[in-house]
Design a protein around this motif. Structure first.
Motif, mmCIF file in Angstrom:
data_model
loop_
_atom_site.group_PDB
_atom_site.id
_atom_site.type_symbol
_atom_site.label_atom_id
_atom_site.label_comp_id
_atom_site.label_asym_id
_atom_site.label_seq_id
_atom_site.Cartn_x
_atom_site.Cartn_y
_atom_site.Cartn_z
ATOM 1 N N ALA A 197 15.879 6.020 -19.885
ATOM 2 C CA ALA A 197 14.525 7.320 -19.521
ATOM 3 C C ALA A 197 14.632 8.805 -19.706
ATOM 4 C CB ALA A 197 15.182 7.933 -17.900
ATOM 5 N N CYS A 198 13.902 9.279 -20.070
ATOM 6 C CA CYS A 198 13.268 9.926 -21.744
ATOM 7 C C CYS A 198 12.320 11.188 -21.353
ATOM 8 C CB CYS A 198 12.291 9.201 -22.752
ATOM 9 S SG CYS A 198 13.832 8.091 -23.661
ATOM 10 N N ILE A 199 12.643 12.761 -21.398
ATOM 11 C CA ILE A 199 11.842 13.869 -21.630
ATOM 12 C C ILE A 199 10.924 13.141 -22.664
ATOM 13 C CG2 ILE A 199 11.043 15.706 -22.003
ATOM 14 C CD1 ILE A 199 14.720 16.323 -21.489
ATOM 15 N N LEU A 200 9.559 13.426 -22.312
ATOM 16 C CA LEU A 200 8.056 12.798 -23.404
ATOM 17 C C LEU A 200 7.172 13.930 -23.777
ATOM 18 C CD1 LEU A 200 7.247 9.449 -21.607
ATOM 19 C CD2 LEU A 200 8.987 9.709 -24.261
ATOM 20 N N PRO A 201 6.882 14.214 -24.882
ATOM 21 C CA PRO A 201 5.972 15.803 -24.833
ATOM 22 C C PRO A 201 4.452 15.378 -23.843
ATOM 23 C CG PRO A 201 6.222 14.663 -27.477
ATOM 24 C CD PRO A 201 7.036 13.656 -25.985
ATOM 25 N N ILE A 202 4.104 16.127 -23.019
ATOM 26 C CA ILE A 202 2.976 16.392 -22.046
ATOM 27 C C ILE A 202 1.773 15.315 -22.744
ATOM 28 C CG2 ILE A 202 1.708 17.903 -22.720
ATOM 29 C CD1 ILE A 202 2.650 16.519 -19.110
ATOM 30 N N GLU A 203 1.644 15.395 -24.095
ATOM 31 C CA GLU A 203 0.197 14.870 -24.864
ATOM 32 C C GLU A 203 0.586 12.889 -25.072
ATOM 33 O OE1 GLU A 203 0.855 18.026 -26.421
ATOM 34 O OE2 GLU A 203 2.566 16.876 -26.490
ATOM 35 N N GLU A 204 1.794 12.589 -24.352
ATOM 36 C CA GLU A 204 2.129 11.426 -24.370
ATOM 37 C C GLU A 204 1.554 10.180 -23.484
ATOM 38 O OE1 GLU A 204 6.121 10.316 -26.358
ATOM 39 O OE2 GLU A 204 5.617 11.172 -28.099
ATOM 40 N N TRP A 205 1.048 11.265 -22.350
ATOM 41 C CA TRP A 205 0.729 10.829 -20.868
ATOM 42 C C TRP A 205 -0.075 9.539 -21.220
ATOM 43 C CZ3 TRP A 205 2.488 10.455 -16.062
ATOM 44 C CH2 TRP A 205 1.811 9.898 -15.113
ATOM 45 N N PRO A 206 -1.000 9.853 -21.557
ATOM 46 C CA PRO A 206 -1.740 8.710 -21.658
ATOM 47 C C PRO A 206 -1.505 7.073 -22.751
ATOM 48 C CG PRO A 206 -3.681 10.820 -22.711
ATOM 49 C CD PRO A 206 -0.998 11.182 -22.799
ATOM 50 N N HIS A 207 -0.031 7.279 -23.570
ATOM 51 C CA HIS A 207 -0.028 6.594 -24.433
ATOM 52 C C HIS A 207 0.971 5.609 -23.876
ATOM 53 C CE1 HIS A 207 -0.280 9.319 -27.789
ATOM 54 N NE2 HIS A 207 -1.430 9.531 -26.921
ATOM 55 N N PHE A 208 1.104 5.819 -22.261
ATOM 56 C CA PHE A 208 1.983 4.593 -21.474
ATOM 57 C C PHE A 208 1.049 4.615 -20.115
ATOM 58 C CE2 PHE A 208 5.546 7.052 -23.987
ATOM 59 C CZ PHE A 208 6.736 6.644 -23.814
ATOM 60 N N ALA A 209 -0.332 4.470 -20.514
ATOM 61 C CA ALA A 209 -0.914 4.173 -18.941
ATOM 62 C C ALA A 209 -0.649 2.189 -19.147
ATOM 63 C CB ALA A 209 -2.457 3.699 -19.621
ATOM 64 N N PHE A 210 -0.069 1.607 -20.537
ATOM 65 C CA PHE A 210 0.093 0.078 -20.508
ATOM 66 C C PHE A 210 1.610 -0.326 -19.025
ATOM 67 C CE2 PHE A 210 2.999 1.240 -23.044
ATOM 68 C CZ PHE A 210 3.841 0.533 -23.054
ATOM 69 N N ARG A 211 2.153 0.626 -19.300
ATOM 70 C CA ARG A 211 3.690 0.505 -18.822
ATOM 71 C C ARG A 211 3.124 0.944 -17.559
ATOM 72 N NH1 ARG A 211 8.389 2.021 -22.331
ATOM 73 N NH2 ARG A 211 7.728 0.443 -22.876
ATOM 74 N N ARG A 212 2.186 1.706 -16.860
ATOM 75 C CA ARG A 212 1.543 2.103 -15.735
ATOM 76 C C ARG A 212 1.391 1.108 -15.192
ATOM 77 N NH1 ARG A 212 1.477 7.672 -18.044
ATOM 78 N NH2 ARG A 212 -0.673 7.411 -18.110
ATOM 79 N N ARG A 213 0.489 0.204 -16.048
ATOM 80 C CA ARG A 213 -0.284 -0.782 -15.094
ATOM 81 C C ARG A 213 0.129 -2.126 -15.144
ATOM 82 N NH1 ARG A 213 -4.827 1.370 -19.006
ATOM 83 N NH2 ARG A 213 -4.043 0.170 -20.324
ATOM 84 N N ALA A 214 1.392 -2.110 -15.668
ATOM 85 C CA ALA A 214 2.264 -3.498 -15.682
ATOM 86 C C ALA A 214 3.446 -3.168 -14.158
ATOM 87 C CB ALA A 214 2.877 -3.763 -17.408
ATOM 88 N N ARG A 215 3.439 -1.863 -14.369
ATOM 89 C CA ARG A 215 4.458 -1.545 -13.157
ATOM 90 C C ARG A 215 2.852 -1.717 -12.199
ATOM 91 N NH1 ARG A 215 8.921 0.852 -14.479
ATOM 92 N NH2 ARG A 215 10.018 0.132 -16.427
ATOM 93 N N ARG A 216 2.690 -1.685 -11.848
ATOM 94 C CA ARG A 216 1.860 -1.507 -10.280
ATOM 95 C C ARG A 216 0.901 -3.517 -10.221
ATOM 96 N NH1 ARG A 216 -1.471 3.301 -12.327
ATOM 97 N NH2 ARG A 216 -2.732 1.642 -13.965
ATOM 98 N N ASP A 217 1.044 -4.233 -11.574
ATOM 99 C CA ASP A 217 0.576 -5.426 -11.307
ATOM 100 C C ASP A 217 1.929 -6.028 -11.025
ATOM 101 O OD1 ASP A 217 -1.757 -4.663 -12.331
ATOM 102 O OD2 ASP A 217 -1.523 -5.377 -14.242
ATOM 103 N N ARG A 218 2.976 -5.902 -11.623
ATOM 104 C CA ARG A 218 4.322 -6.569 -10.957
ATOM 105 C C ARG A 218 4.907 -6.478 -9.425
ATOM 106 N NH1 ARG A 218 9.279 -5.632 -14.877
ATOM 107 N NH2 ARG A 218 9.839 -3.650 -13.006
ATOM 108 N N GLY A 219 3.708 -4.885 -9.113
ATOM 109 C CA GLY A 219 3.827 -4.952 -7.444
ATOM 110 C C GLY A 219 5.753 -3.652 -7.654
#
Length: 398
Positions: A92-114
């Motif tokens: 769990a990290c504080i991230l620069p707001i500019e990195e929001w798009p970079h974690f789209a892969f992880r958000r998709r993976a969480r959605r796919d896993r359910g």
């Protein structure tokens, strides 16, 4: 397997150590104008943790690089004006707001896993209720949303807590700050600037950007180092390394292929020397959070002993590595008793570490508002008196 490209440079172990320190903002003149936000952008991730002894870890990170930055100013720099968000990176990290798009892969993976480990009985109803509350009332904690627990242990989450964390995992909701150590949730469409609020970057591009960022933050790194920074897989790193902008190098004694940020390589070539920071490091500092890398670069073995039974601890509950002269030369386990900072245990590599330890302890005491500092146990014992004397002299000068 695709053969690795020929290294563009051969680095000594000392070269690699200095490059890592420079990349992490611990060697050279600190960028005080950029301040805490500059540190966050440079590191790309600042780990959060519940333990607070000297201060919380996310406060210790900018302090280690900039010195005695006001603690309120640190929190304000992180959480105001949409400069940062919290998400899953190295942890769990504080991230620069500019990195929001970079974690789209992880958000998709969480959605796919359910789901993560909790399952919602009626996901549409529970998630809908959370979204409606946030839309109507603005940013809220889970307690304000209706309660985080069902009354049992900490993992016995309420439906509301399960729902809001699922929405956080999948990007519909964003953690915009911590308030009293509770996450504050808001709608992504309100918290993330429009220019960044999109998940149209494919997985490969997300990986490429994260690998490039990790390489810049570490300066020089192996495949395992690059993977660990944002918790990627080794094969994901290798699939995008060629397009990351990092260049292959050989590092003396590493025995593994490595890659370096060419900008940091150039900076090291231009300035072999620089101002070294003397400071205590959080065990969760990105300079040392990867324990195998820390051993490889600094020859320093460190383990967090907070969860080790007290009789089995070697260096102390929250032993903080001591950085001085570009090396890790000891450990200090701090505690606070009113306005006194107490070094419960100090472990030093030798007499040369005495004065740096005194300076680091005195500076830390002043930063957290302590007017005195004292030392209890010192290893080796022969350094106890010299350290106490040095600490008294340093305190008198301050």
């Amino acid at each position: 397997m695709t053969p690795l490209p020929h290294p563009v440079a051969t680095l000594s172990a000392d070269d690699a150590r200095r490059i890592a320190l420079r990349a992490q903002g611990l060697l050279g003149v600190p960028d005080r104008r950029a301040g805490v936000r500059g540190v966050l952008r440079r590191l790309g991730a600042v780990q959060l943790d519940t333990i607070s002894v000297l201060a919380r870890s996310h406060e210790l990170i900018p302090y280690a690089r900039l010195g005695a930055v006001g603690r309120d100013a640190i929190e304000k720099a992180y959480w105001t004006e949409s400069h940062a968000f919290e998400y899953w990176s190295h942890a769990a990290c504080i991230l620069p707001i500019e990195e929001w798009p970079h974690f789209a892969f992880r958000r998709r993976a969480r959605r796919d896993r359910g789901h993560r480990w909790h399952v919602l009985e009626d996901a549409d109803r529970s998630c809908g209720a959370v979204l409606d509350r946030l839309k109507a009332d603005g940013p809220l904690t889970s307690t304000e949303l209706g309660g985080a627990k069902n009354g049992g242990p900490w993992w016995d989450w309420s439906e509301t807590k399960i729902a809001v964390e699922w929405l956080l995992d999948t990007g519909q909701v964003v953690c915009t700050e911590r308030r009293g150590w509770k996450r504050v949730y808001d709608l992504a469409e309100r918290a993330i600037p429009d220019a960044l609020l999109h998940d149209d970057i494919d997985d490969a591009e997300c990986m490429r950007r994260l690998v490039a960022q990790a390489g810049a933050a570490m300066g020089v790194a192996t495949r395992a180092d690059l993977a660990d920074y944002h918790r990627l897989k080794g094969e994901q790193v290798m699939a995008v390394i060629e397009g990351s902008g990092l260049v292959p190098v050989e590092v003396e004694g590493w025995g593994k292929p490595a890659w370096a940020d060419p900008l940091v390589l150039d900076a090291e070539s231009a300035a072999k020397r620089g101002r070294h920071r003397t400071t205590l490091l959080s065990p969760f500092d990105s300079l040392i959070w990867d324990r195998p890398r820390t051993e490889r670069i600094f020859g320093f073995t460190h383990r967090l002993e907070a969860y080790v039974p007290k009789p089995k601890r070697i260096h102390g509950y929250f032993a903080m590595p001591l950085l001085a002269g570009g090396n890790l030369v000891g450990r200090v386990d701090p505690a606070r008793e009113g306005t006194t900072l107490v070094a419960r245990q100090v472990t030093l590599d030798g007499p040369k570490a005495v004065q740096p330890a005194a300076e680091a302890i005195a500076e830390a005491a002043g930063w957290v508002g302590c007017v005195e500092a004292r030392v209890e146990r010192v290893l080796p014992e022969t350094l106890r008196e010299p350290l106490t004397d040095a600490l008294n002299r340093t305190h008198d000068r301050r």
